[in-house]
Write a protein that holds these residues in place. Sequence first.
Motif, PDB file in Angstrom:
ATOM      1  N   LEU A 183      43.649  68.409  -0.679  1.00 13.21           N
ATOM      2  CA  LEU A 183      44.067  67.643   0.490  1.00 13.21           C
ATOM      3  C   LEU A 183      45.397  66.946   0.247  1.00 13.21           C
ATOM      4  N   HIS A 184      45.470  66.182  -0.820  1.00 14.65           N
ATOM      5  CA  HIS A 184      46.654  65.355  -1.015  1.00 14.65           C
ATOM      6  C   HIS A 184      47.863  66.136  -1.488  1.00 14.65           C
ATOM      7  N   GLY A 185      47.654  67.047  -2.402  1.00 12.51           N
ATOM      8  CA  GLY A 185      48.804  67.729  -2.987  1.00 12.51           C
ATOM      9  C   GLY A 185      49.331  68.895  -2.187  1.00 12.51           C
ATOM     10  N   ASP A 186      48.469  69.587  -1.425  1.00 12.48           N
ATOM     11  CA  ASP A 186      48.873  70.856  -0.816  1.00 12.48           C
ATOM     12  C   ASP A 186      48.938  70.840   0.709  1.00 12.48           C
ATOM     13  N   CYS A 187      48.505  69.781   1.342  1.00  9.77           N
ATOM     14  CA  CYS A 187      48.492  69.743   2.813  1.00  9.77           C
ATOM     15  C   CYS A 187      49.650  68.946   3.399  1.00  9.77           C
TER      16      CYS A 187
ATOM     17  N   VAL B  71      44.421  70.175  12.112  1.00 10.46           N
ATOM     18  CA  VAL B  71      45.590  69.583  11.473  1.00 10.46           C
ATOM     19  C   VAL B  71      45.614  68.074  11.686  1.00 10.46           C
ATOM     20  N   ALA B  72      45.262  67.599  12.889  1.00 10.57           N
ATOM     21  CA  ALA B  72      45.233  66.156  13.143  1.00 10.57           C
ATOM     22  C   ALA B  72      44.205  65.475  12.246  1.00 10.57           C
ATOM     23  N   VAL B  73      43.066  66.115  12.041  1.00 11.50           N
ATOM     24  CA  VAL B  73      42.039  65.570  11.157  1.00 11.50           C
ATOM     25  C   VAL B  73      42.544  65.541   9.712  1.00 11.50           C
ATOM     26  N   ILE B  74      43.158  66.634   9.274  1.00  4.33           N
ATOM     27  CA  ILE B  74      43.653  66.725   7.900  1.00  4.33           C
ATOM     28  C   ILE B  74      44.706  65.653   7.640  1.00  4.33           C
ATOM     29  N   LEU B  75      45.600  65.422   8.587  1.00  4.99           N
ATOM     30  CA  LEU B  75      46.627  64.392   8.404  1.00  4.99           C
ATOM     31  C   LEU B  75      46.010  62.996   8.333  1.00  4.99           C
ATOM     32  N   SER B  76      44.981  62.760   9.118  1.00  6.14           N
ATOM     33  CA  SER B  76      44.303  61.453   9.070  1.00  6.14           C
ATOM     34  C   SER B  76      43.650  61.246   7.708  1.00  6.14           C
ATOM     35  N   LEU B  77      42.959  62.260   7.224  1.00  5.17           N
ATOM     36  CA  LEU B  77      42.330  62.164   5.909  1.00  5.17           C
ATOM     37  C   LEU B  77      43.379  62.037   4.809  1.00  5.17           C
ATOM     38  N   TRP B  78      44.509  62.738   4.971  1.00  4.07           N
ATOM     39  CA  TRP B  78      45.576  62.642   3.973  1.00  4.07           C
ATOM     40  C   TRP B  78      46.063  61.201   3.870  1.00  4.07           C
ATOM     41  N   ARG B  79      46.250  60.552   5.010  1.00  2.27           N
ATOM     42  CA  ARG B  79      46.743  59.176   4.972  1.00  2.27           C
ATOM     43  C   ARG B  79      45.744  58.255   4.274  1.00  2.27           C
ATOM     44  N   LEU B  80      44.471  58.398   4.585  1.00  5.17           N
ATOM     45  CA  LEU B  80      43.460  57.569   3.936  1.00  5.17           C
ATOM     46  C   LEU B  80      43.386  57.874   2.444  1.00  5.17           C
ATOM     47  N   GLU B  81      43.494  59.142   2.095  1.00  7.24           N
ATOM     48  CA  GLU B  81      43.413  59.531   0.687  1.00  7.24           C
ATOM     49  C   GLU B  81      44.618  59.012  -0.090  1.00  7.24           C
ATOM     50  N   HIS B  82      45.786  59.058   0.523  1.00  5.32           N
ATOM     51  CA  HIS B  82      46.978  58.524  -0.134  1.00  5.32           C
ATOM     52  C   HIS B  82      46.854  57.015  -0.300  1.00  5.32           C
TER      53      HIS B  82
ATOM     54  N   GLY C  66      34.404  43.105  18.356  1.00  2.00           N
ATOM     55  CA  GLY C  66      34.087  42.906  16.947  1.00  2.00           C
ATOM     56  C   GLY C  66      34.187  44.139  16.081  1.00  2.00           C
ATOM     57  N   TYR C  67      34.702  45.257  16.616  1.00  5.68           N
ATOM     58  CA  TYR C  67      34.816  46.469  15.807  1.00  5.68           C
ATOM     59  C   TYR C  67      36.128  46.452  15.030  1.00  5.68           C
ATOM     60  N   ARG C  68      36.087  47.039  13.832  1.00  3.71           N
ATOM     61  CA  ARG C  68      37.266  47.091  12.957  1.00  3.71           C
ATOM     62  C   ARG C  68      37.985  48.409  13.208  1.00  3.71           C
ATOM     63  N   VAL C  69      39.185  48.328  13.782  1.00  7.28           N
ATOM     64  CA  VAL C  69      39.891  49.514  14.266  1.00  7.28           C
ATOM     65  C   VAL C  69      41.122  49.786  13.417  1.00  7.28           C
ATOM     66  N   ILE C  70      41.271  51.047  13.018  1.00  9.60           N
ATOM     67  CA  ILE C  70      42.496  51.552  12.390  1.00  9.60           C
ATOM     68  C   ILE C  70      43.132  52.510  13.396  1.00  9.60           C
ATOM     69  N   ALA C  71      44.392  52.289  13.732  1.00 13.31           N
ATOM     70  CA  ALA C  71      45.043  53.081  14.776  1.00 13.31           C
ATOM     71  C   ALA C  71      46.275  53.777  14.207  1.00 13.31           C
ATOM     72  N   PHE C  72      46.161  55.089  13.946  1.00 16.18           N
ATOM     73  CA  PHE C  72      47.261  55.870  13.398  1.00 16.18           C
ATOM     74  C   PHE C  72      48.011  56.590  14.513  1.00 16.18           C
ATOM     75  N   THR C  73      49.321  56.623  14.395  1.00 15.68           N
ATOM     76  CA  THR C  73      50.170  57.480  15.226  1.00 15.68           C
ATOM     77  C   THR C  73      50.982  58.383  14.311  1.00 15.68           C
ATOM     78  N   ARG C  74      51.848  59.173  14.911  1.00 17.80           N
ATOM     79  CA  ARG C  74      52.733  60.014  14.093  1.00 17.80           C
ATOM     80  C   ARG C  74      53.525  59.170  13.104  1.00 17.80           C
ATOM     81  N   GLU C  75      53.827  57.920  13.486  1.00 19.83           N
ATOM     82  CA  GLU C  75      54.650  57.065  12.634  1.00 19.83           C
ATOM     83  C   GLU C  75      53.947  56.715  11.325  1.00 19.83           C
ATOM     84  N   GLU C  76      52.623  56.796  11.291  1.00 19.87           N
ATOM     85  CA  GLU C  76      51.867  56.562  10.053  1.00 19.87           C
ATOM     86  C   GLU C  76      51.413  57.855   9.392  1.00 19.87           C
ATOM     87  N   LEU C  77      51.271  58.920  10.176  1.00 22.46           N
ATOM     88  CA  LEU C  77      50.745  60.172   9.627  1.00 22.46           C
ATOM     89  C   LEU C  77      51.827  61.034   8.986  1.00 22.46           C
TER      90      LEU C  77
END
Length: 761
Positions: free
Chosen positions: A466-470, A608-619, A716-727
């Motif tokens: 995920l992190h190195g090749d995507c 691809v959108a899922v992979i980029l989201s996971l990449w950001r969390l993994e990084h 009361g929900y904890r929200v993380i909001a990613f856009t292209r600017e973070e992905l």
Amino acid sequence: MESVSVYQRLRPSRYAFIIDEDNLDTALLAVALNTALWGGVYNPIVPIGPAENLAATLQAFDPDFLVVLSEAELPGELSERYCRRIVSRYDLTRADSRTGRRVLGFGFDILPVLHHVHQNEVRFSVQPTRAVIPKPEAVTGWQEFIGFAHGSFQWLPEMDTQYEELFRNLLHARNVSVPELTPLPDQETSLSPLDFSGHGLRLLGGSGNVSSHVIYVGNHLALSDLLEFWNMRATGRTVAFVPFANYQAFEASVRMTAAEGHYPINRGTDNDADLQRGHSLSDDSFREVCEWIATLGVGQLPQRRWSPGFGQETEWYVGDISVAEVEASSHEGFAILDGTQMTPVKLITPQYVWRDPMSELRACWTVEVTLLAGYSKHDLMFSFPNEPAVERVVQRALAGGQGEVRLGRRGIVLQGLQDFGRPNFHLMPIKTRDVFEALFQQADLKIWPSQPGEYADQIIRKMGSLHGDCRVFKIKGVREILDRLGDGSVLTKGNMYETVTRAVPDELGQNWRPELYDDLILQHGQREPLKFSTIFDVLLEKRILRPGFVFRCPTCLKDDWYHVSEFGEDYTCRFCFTRQRVDFASVRDWQYKADGLFRIPDSAQGSVAVILSLWRLEHFAHGRGRYLTSQNVLARDTGNKYEIDYAYILVDDLSTSYDLVLGQATRFSDFTDEDMHKMSEVADHFSRKPYLAFSTLKSEYSEADKARFRELIGRGYRVIAFTREELDPYDLHHRFDHAPHKYALRLHELAENTQHLNING
């Protein structure tokens, strides 16, 4: 094969003694038992009520076993949680099968420790040692107070072992008389029986808003004050009890504790001992003692007029009084991981194990095991969230060994171990999916992979990691190429170059943005800034693209694209099956199609959108997290069905604390009210609320989406909001320049930053 670091910490098992409320007799029994146990000074004594105080204290101390001295029944939740870890009143003693003698029936008896000290330090000495046996004046309440302060064997259940006599003989201890309302003589150098229960133990951690040194001012006749004093000391702090009835006689204790508690924490900050008001003491009485202490010249000591709150930890508060971990010895080794097998590891044993040839071994202890490994093994987990359902998964995976297995604050806890030929630690590697399924099952949810989830998982596996090749998917132009090729289209290298490097914005934004991509590393040894040739090489190397040509058959006049493997100098027409010669002169550029799963439209159904989201969390987590791609979810209680695009869990390397993230990812469309409703319903099933992460490949959310997120946060929900600017970027330091946390280290900081930039801005 790869190595797994196995870090072991050996300690005495920690027992929590549950007593009846306002019952001094059971409290004194607990004091005596702890005096006879190795590690006893660090064991809490807790009244069975109120239930919320009991639960909070047990959460703070995380005991291995409960010693239930109360006649009342444990609350149902605690009874179920500790069902296999309870020592009853009937288990306090046992008959030795060899001699028939009545001996202590649980724990690590203090006698092996005393024998060890005798053999190594006292055996050849004829002089009295620093060991003392306090002999308090026989007046109301004073013997009980001395027992709490210094330990006593007086209230032990009937046994054939004479602990006080053995303590005196083995340590050359002397009796010291303690008149009423006076401190222990020579307290700076004396070692009491309770001191020896902590022999050879180191304290780790134990932070919080209570100092490491405490001067406790209380009523020595009040059981509530005695228990509060005991439990504060059991956290690993140095606590001096100053009885209000004659506080001036304890000036030496005050001065000694204040002096020991004054030390530098860092440049410009010193620690000072706390003045703690006893639970039963009035404010006026406490003020009187504080004013007297101020005249002693020991400095302005902080005053605490409220009782310490055990277990009161929140995301924004480090806790009032945290409990130190106890360690006797440690060892760092390794096991070999080979596929789904891991080699066993020999567990360490205490140095104090002592065998009486006439009796049975009477010592049992605990080893905590922390595993560090598997950063490239995302299918396996080595750190586990401390939840009952996950604990059962770990218990099933442990082969052989001895004692009970559970999850504690720092990892796997092997408790009740005994020295029968040095037991092994042999853990079968635990699958990531098994842990996720256990977490969801505990929340009354069933999960299974969805088709898009299978696509995303297979893409990651095909890419390598995920992190190195995507990382190549971070480039917007690459994502556009995949979209165009997903419908079966053919592109040339020139077409792709124009797509990737296009700097003119369209309705979906600008493809090439140097600030996002110039420093993106895709290949080992790559020179910056990133060039299209490198991007193209990666697309070919990872077989995202298939090179070929479009040929027109001169026989049937049909056009079709042929992969490079399907022709040499000749090719066979797939319509009329005529063997034709390739007209190389008519072909100018290689023509490329998508390969494998990328032939599925919409970038493999949003993978691809899922992979980029996971990449950001993994990084963000430096490779320590684990994930599942898209899952179907069934709520067992309502029968409602949901779908989440991914689940991500981050477990701390050195503890079992964790955070769970449930994610939804879209490409360019808005989320819907139904999306918000379903995500919140899934989150509501968890007792520990997960983060809800939302991702879009657009550069910003629509106003409608922002309103949806604000409503979710307001509930009361904890929200993380990613856009292209973070992905799309590699690092987020520039993106977070003006965010609340420039260097976000925890998920709540990441959430606050993305909310600030993408929702509230």
